[in-house]
Design a protein around this motif. Structure first.
Motif, PDB file in Angstrom:
ATOM      1  N   ALA A 186       0.848  -1.194   0.000  1.00  9.40           N
ATOM      2  CA  ALA A 186       0.000   0.000   0.000  1.00  9.40           C
ATOM      3  C   ALA A 186       0.882   1.241   0.000  1.00  9.40           C
ATOM      4  O   ALA A 186       1.750   1.393   0.851  1.00  9.40           O
ATOM      5  CB  ALA A 186      -0.904   0.003   1.221  1.00  9.40           C
ATOM      6  N   ILE A 187       0.661   2.115  -0.974  1.00 11.65           N
ATOM      7  CA  ILE A 187       1.398   3.370  -1.080  1.00 11.65           C
ATOM      8  C   ILE A 187       0.444   4.485  -0.667  1.00 11.65           C
ATOM      9  O   ILE A 187      -0.588   4.709  -1.300  1.00 11.65           O
ATOM     10  CB  ILE A 187       1.894   3.600  -2.520  1.00 11.65           C
ATOM     11  N   ALA A 188       0.773   5.178   0.409  1.00 14.17           N
ATOM     12  CA  ALA A 188      -0.103   6.237   0.930  1.00 14.17           C
ATOM     13  C   ALA A 188      -0.025   7.485   0.050  1.00 14.17           C
ATOM     14  O   ALA A 188       1.012   7.775  -0.545  1.00 14.17           O
ATOM     15  CB  ALA A 188       0.301   6.580   2.357  1.00 14.17           C
ATOM     16  N   PHE A 189      -1.129   8.203  -0.021  1.00 12.62           N
ATOM     17  CA  PHE A 189      -1.146   9.477  -0.748  1.00 12.62           C
ATOM     18  C   PHE A 189      -2.081  10.457  -0.056  1.00 12.62           C
ATOM     19  O   PHE A 189      -2.970  10.077   0.701  1.00 12.62           O
ATOM     20  CB  PHE A 189      -1.532   9.300  -2.214  1.00 12.62           C
ATOM     21  N   ASP A 190      -1.854  11.734  -0.335  1.00  9.54           N
ATOM     22  CA  ASP A 190      -2.645  12.818   0.215  1.00  9.54           C
ATOM     23  C   ASP A 190      -2.661  13.938  -0.827  1.00  9.54           C
ATOM     24  O   ASP A 190      -1.610  14.463  -1.170  1.00  9.54           O
ATOM     25  CB  ASP A 190      -2.032  13.290   1.533  1.00  9.54           C
ATOM     26  N   VAL A 191      -3.825  14.284  -1.342  1.00 10.00           N
ATOM     27  CA  VAL A 191      -3.953  15.281  -2.400  1.00 10.00           C
ATOM     28  C   VAL A 191      -4.961  16.339  -1.952  1.00 10.00           C
ATOM     29  O   VAL A 191      -6.001  16.001  -1.396  1.00 10.00           O
ATOM     30  CB  VAL A 191      -4.446  14.633  -3.716  1.00 10.00           C
ATOM     31  N   SER A 192      -4.653  17.612  -2.201  1.00  7.31           N
ATOM     32  CA  SER A 192      -5.579  18.704  -1.909  1.00  7.31           C
ATOM     33  C   SER A 192      -6.029  19.344  -3.213  1.00  7.31           C
ATOM     34  O   SER A 192      -5.210  19.672  -4.052  1.00  7.31           O
ATOM     35  CB  SER A 192      -4.906  19.772  -1.047  1.00  7.31           C
ATOM     36  N   LEU A 193      -7.331  19.500  -3.344  1.00  8.35           N
ATOM     37  CA  LEU A 193      -7.898  20.186  -4.494  1.00  8.35           C
ATOM     38  C   LEU A 193      -8.629  21.429  -3.988  1.00  8.35           C
ATOM     39  O   LEU A 193      -9.254  21.383  -2.925  1.00  8.35           O
ATOM     40  CB  LEU A 193      -8.887  19.281  -5.229  1.00  8.35           C
ATOM     41  N   PRO A 194      -8.562  22.523  -4.720  1.00 13.45           N
ATOM     42  CA  PRO A 194      -9.270  23.728  -4.269  1.00 13.45           C
ATOM     43  C   PRO A 194     -10.766  23.458  -4.112  1.00 13.45           C
ATOM     44  O   PRO A 194     -11.378  22.836  -4.976  1.00 13.45           O
ATOM     45  CB  PRO A 194      -9.014  24.745  -5.382  1.00 13.45           C
ATOM     46  N   LYS A 195     -11.327  23.888  -3.001  1.00 17.65           N
ATOM     47  CA  LYS A 195     -12.736  23.636  -2.711  1.00 17.65           C
ATOM     48  C   LYS A 195     -13.652  24.274  -3.757  1.00 17.65           C
ATOM     49  O   LYS A 195     -14.706  23.743  -4.072  1.00 17.65           O
ATOM     50  CB  LYS A 195     -13.062  24.170  -1.320  1.00 17.65           C
ATOM     51  N   GLU A 196     -13.232  25.391  -4.315  1.00 11.81           N
ATOM     52  CA  GLU A 196     -14.057  26.102  -5.291  1.00 11.81           C
ATOM     53  C   GLU A 196     -14.169  25.346  -6.614  1.00 11.81           C
ATOM     54  O   GLU A 196     -15.026  25.635  -7.415  1.00 11.81           O
ATOM     55  CB  GLU A 196     -13.485  27.495  -5.604  1.00 11.81           C
ATOM     56  N   VAL A 197     -13.267  24.403  -6.857  1.00 13.81           N
ATOM     57  CA  VAL A 197     -13.216  23.722  -8.150  1.00 13.81           C
ATOM     58  C   VAL A 197     -14.118  22.487  -8.176  1.00 13.81           C
ATOM     59  O   VAL A 197     -14.816  22.240  -9.137  1.00 13.81           O
ATOM     60  CB  VAL A 197     -11.762  23.316  -8.485  1.00 13.81           C
ATOM     61  N   VAL A 198     -14.115  21.704  -7.117  1.00  7.63           N
ATOM     62  CA  VAL A 198     -14.794  20.408  -7.112  1.00  7.63           C
ATOM     63  C   VAL A 198     -16.215  20.552  -6.593  1.00  7.63           C
ATOM     64  O   VAL A 198     -16.435  21.059  -5.508  1.00  7.63           O
ATOM     65  CB  VAL A 198     -14.010  19.395  -6.253  1.00  7.63           C
ATOM     66  N   GLN A 199     -17.179  20.092  -7.392  1.00  7.81           N
ATOM     67  CA  GLN A 199     -18.582  20.222  -7.024  1.00  7.81           C
ATOM     68  C   GLN A 199     -19.079  18.996  -6.255  1.00  7.81           C
ATOM     69  O   GLN A 199     -19.913  19.116  -5.381  1.00  7.81           O
ATOM     70  CB  GLN A 199     -19.418  20.409  -8.286  1.00  7.81           C
ATOM     71  N   SER A 200     -18.590  17.817  -6.596  1.00  5.82           N
ATOM     72  CA  SER A 200     -19.125  16.597  -6.010  1.00  5.82           C
ATOM     73  C   SER A 200     -17.983  15.643  -5.666  1.00  5.82           C
ATOM     74  O   SER A 200     -16.825  16.015  -5.690  1.00  5.82           O
ATOM     75  CB  SER A 200     -20.077  15.935  -7.000  1.00  5.82           C
ATOM     76  N   SER A 201     -18.344  14.413  -5.381  1.00  2.00           N
ATOM     77  CA  SER A 201     -17.350  13.385  -5.074  1.00  2.00           C
ATOM     78  C   SER A 201     -16.427  13.177  -6.271  1.00  2.00           C
ATOM     79  O   SER A 201     -16.821  13.350  -7.416  1.00  2.00           O
ATOM     80  CB  SER A 201     -18.029  12.065  -4.750  1.00  2.00           C
ATOM     81  N   ILE A 202     -15.206  12.780  -5.960  1.00  2.00           N
ATOM     82  CA  ILE A 202     -14.233  12.521  -7.016  1.00  2.00           C
ATOM     83  C   ILE A 202     -14.163  11.025  -7.295  1.00  2.00           C
ATOM     84  O   ILE A 202     -14.648  10.219  -6.510  1.00  2.00           O
ATOM     85  CB  ILE A 202     -12.836  13.041  -6.636  1.00  2.00           C
ATOM     86  N   GLN A 203     -13.558  10.673  -8.414  1.00  2.00           N
ATOM     87  CA  GLN A 203     -13.325   9.274  -8.784  1.00  2.00           C
ATOM     88  C   GLN A 203     -11.863   9.140  -9.173  1.00  2.00           C
ATOM     89  O   GLN A 203     -11.371   9.918  -9.987  1.00  2.00           O
ATOM     90  CB  GLN A 203     -14.235   8.884  -9.948  1.00  2.00           C
ATOM     91  N   LEU A 204     -11.144   8.172  -8.597  1.00  2.67           N
ATOM     92  CA  LEU A 204      -9.745   7.919  -8.926  1.00  2.67           C
ATOM     93  C   LEU A 204      -9.623   6.592  -9.662  1.00  2.67           C
ATOM     94  O   LEU A 204     -10.244   5.606  -9.272  1.00  2.67           O
ATOM     95  CB  LEU A 204      -8.877   7.864  -7.665  1.00  2.67           C
ATOM     96  N   ASP A 205      -8.812   6.585 -10.720  1.00  5.44           N
ATOM     97  CA  ASP A 205      -8.554   5.365 -11.485  1.00  5.44           C
ATOM     98  C   ASP A 205      -7.069   5.295 -11.811  1.00  5.44           C
ATOM     99  O   ASP A 205      -6.472   6.300 -12.194  1.00  5.44           O
ATOM    100  CB  ASP A 205      -9.334   5.370 -12.808  1.00  5.44           C
ATOM    101  N   ALA A 206      -6.477   4.104 -11.662  1.00  4.98           N
ATOM    102  CA  ALA A 206      -5.087   3.879 -12.065  1.00  4.98           C
ATOM    103  C   ALA A 206      -5.099   3.222 -13.441  1.00  4.98           C
ATOM    104  O   ALA A 206      -5.915   2.337 -13.720  1.00  4.98           O
ATOM    105  CB  ALA A 206      -4.380   2.996 -11.060  1.00  4.98           C
ATOM    106  N   ARG A 207      -4.220   3.684 -14.319  1.00  2.60           N
ATOM    107  CA  ARG A 207      -4.167   3.134 -15.683  1.00  2.60           C
ATOM    108  C   ARG A 207      -2.722   3.081 -16.155  1.00  2.60           C
ATOM    109  O   ARG A 207      -1.832   3.635 -15.531  1.00  2.60           O
ATOM    110  CB  ARG A 207      -5.028   3.957 -16.633  1.00  2.60           C
ATOM    111  N   ASP A 208      -2.509   2.436 -17.277  1.00  2.00           N
ATOM    112  CA  ASP A 208      -1.188   2.328 -17.912  1.00  2.00           C
ATOM    113  C   ASP A 208      -0.118   1.839 -16.926  1.00  2.00           C
ATOM    114  O   ASP A 208       0.947   2.423 -16.808  1.00  2.00           O
ATOM    115  CB  ASP A 208      -0.750   3.666 -18.519  1.00  2.00           C
ATOM    116  N   VAL A 209      -0.428   0.746 -16.229  1.00  2.00           N
ATOM    117  CA  VAL A 209       0.528   0.184 -15.264  1.00  2.00           C
ATOM    118  C   VAL A 209       1.629  -0.520 -16.047  1.00  2.00           C
ATOM    119  O   VAL A 209       1.358  -1.413 -16.854  1.00  2.00           O
ATOM    120  CB  VAL A 209      -0.169  -0.797 -14.300  1.00  2.00           C
ATOM    121  N   LYS A 210       2.860  -0.086 -15.822  1.00  2.00           N
ATOM    122  CA  LYS A 210       4.012  -0.666 -16.511  1.00  2.00           C
ATOM    123  C   LYS A 210       5.005  -1.172 -15.462  1.00  2.00           C
ATOM    124  O   LYS A 210       5.247  -0.510 -14.463  1.00  2.00           O
ATOM    125  CB  LYS A 210       4.687   0.376 -17.402  1.00  2.00           C
TER     126      LYS A 210
END
Length: 191
Positions: free
Chosen positions: A88-112
Motif C-alpha cells: 500500500a502506497i499512501a497518498f494525500d492530495v488537496s484540491l481547491p474547494k471552489e473547483v470540485v462540485q461533487s465526489s471525485i473518482q480515482l482510477d489507475a491506468r497504464d501500469v508498466k
C-alpha cells in the motif's frame, strides 16, 4: 466532467534468497480513498493498493548494494517460482474547494513494470482524478422600466443582461436624450 492526471513511480526489491524477479505474471493498482472538505480545500487521502504476481529465478542473484529508493518486500506468498505480494502506497492530495462540485473518482491506468538486472522491480502508472467542476453562474440582472414623465421612451419590457458594463452602457444609451452633462472646473473645488 474534468480530469487531473498524475504519475506514480515506485521501486521494489526482494530479499536475496528469493533470487531475481524475471517475469511479471499480473499486476494491479487500485486506489482506495476518502475525502474531506475543510474551509480551503477538498482533501483526498488514501492508498494505492499494489498487488502483483512475479516469477523469480533463484539462480540469478540480485545486486548486493542497492539505493535507499527501493521498498523492500519481504512478505511474499509462494507457488512454485511465482511470488505474490501486496503493498500500500499512501497518498494525500488537496484540491481547491471552489473547483470540485461533487465526489471525485480515482482510477489507475497504464501500469508498466520494468524488471532490471540488479533485481529491482520498477512500477509506473498514471492516476486519473475525475470530478465535476463547479460552474460559476453569472447573476441574471433585470432592468425594468418605470413610469415617469421624464422617461417616457425607456424600455417597457425587462432585458436580461450578463455583465455590469453592458448594463451601464444600455442604461445610458436609453437615457441619452433625458440627461444633461455639467462641467465643473477642478480649480473651484476645495475653495
Amino acid at each position: 466532467m474534468s480530469n487531473i492526471t498524475w504519475e506514480i513511480n515506485e521501486s521494489f526489491i526482494f530479499p536475496e534468497a528469493y533470487g531475481r524477479p524475471v517475469k511479471t505474471e499480473e499486476i494491479k493498482v487500485v486506489p482506495r480513498w476518502e475525502q474531506q472538505i475543510d474551509d480551503l480545500s477538498l482533501q483526498v487521502s488514501g492508498i494505492y493498493h499494489v498487488s502483483a504476481y512475479l516469477e523469480f529465478d533463484k539462480e540469478k542473484e540480485r545486486a548486493k548494494q542497492l539505493s535507499n529508493d527501493c521498498t523492500l518486500i519481504d512478505d511474499v506468498e509462494w507457488r512454485d517460482d511465482k511470488g505474490y505480494f501486496e503493498y500500500a502506497i499512501a497518498f494525500d492530495v488537496s484540491l481547491p474547494k471552489e473547483v470540485v462540485q461533487s465526489s471525485i473518482q480515482l482510477d489507475a491506468r497504464d501500469v508498466k513494470v520494468e524488471l532490471q538486472d540488479d533485481g529491482i522491480c520498477h512500477v509506473n502508472y498514471q492516476v486519473d482524478c475525475h470530478y465535476d467542476e463547479v460552474k460559476k453562474e453569472q447573476p441574471e440582472i433585470l432592468v425594468q422600466s418605470t413610469e415617469s414623465t421624464a422617461s417616457a421612451d425607456l424600455l417597457e419590457t425587462p432585458i436580461e443582461l450578463n455583465s455590469e458594463e453592458s448594463i451601464l452602457s444600455e442604461f445610458l444609451w436609453d437615457l441619452e436624450e433625458h440627461y444633461t452633462t455639467v462641467e465643473i472646473p477642478l480649480n473651484d473645488i476645495g475653495k
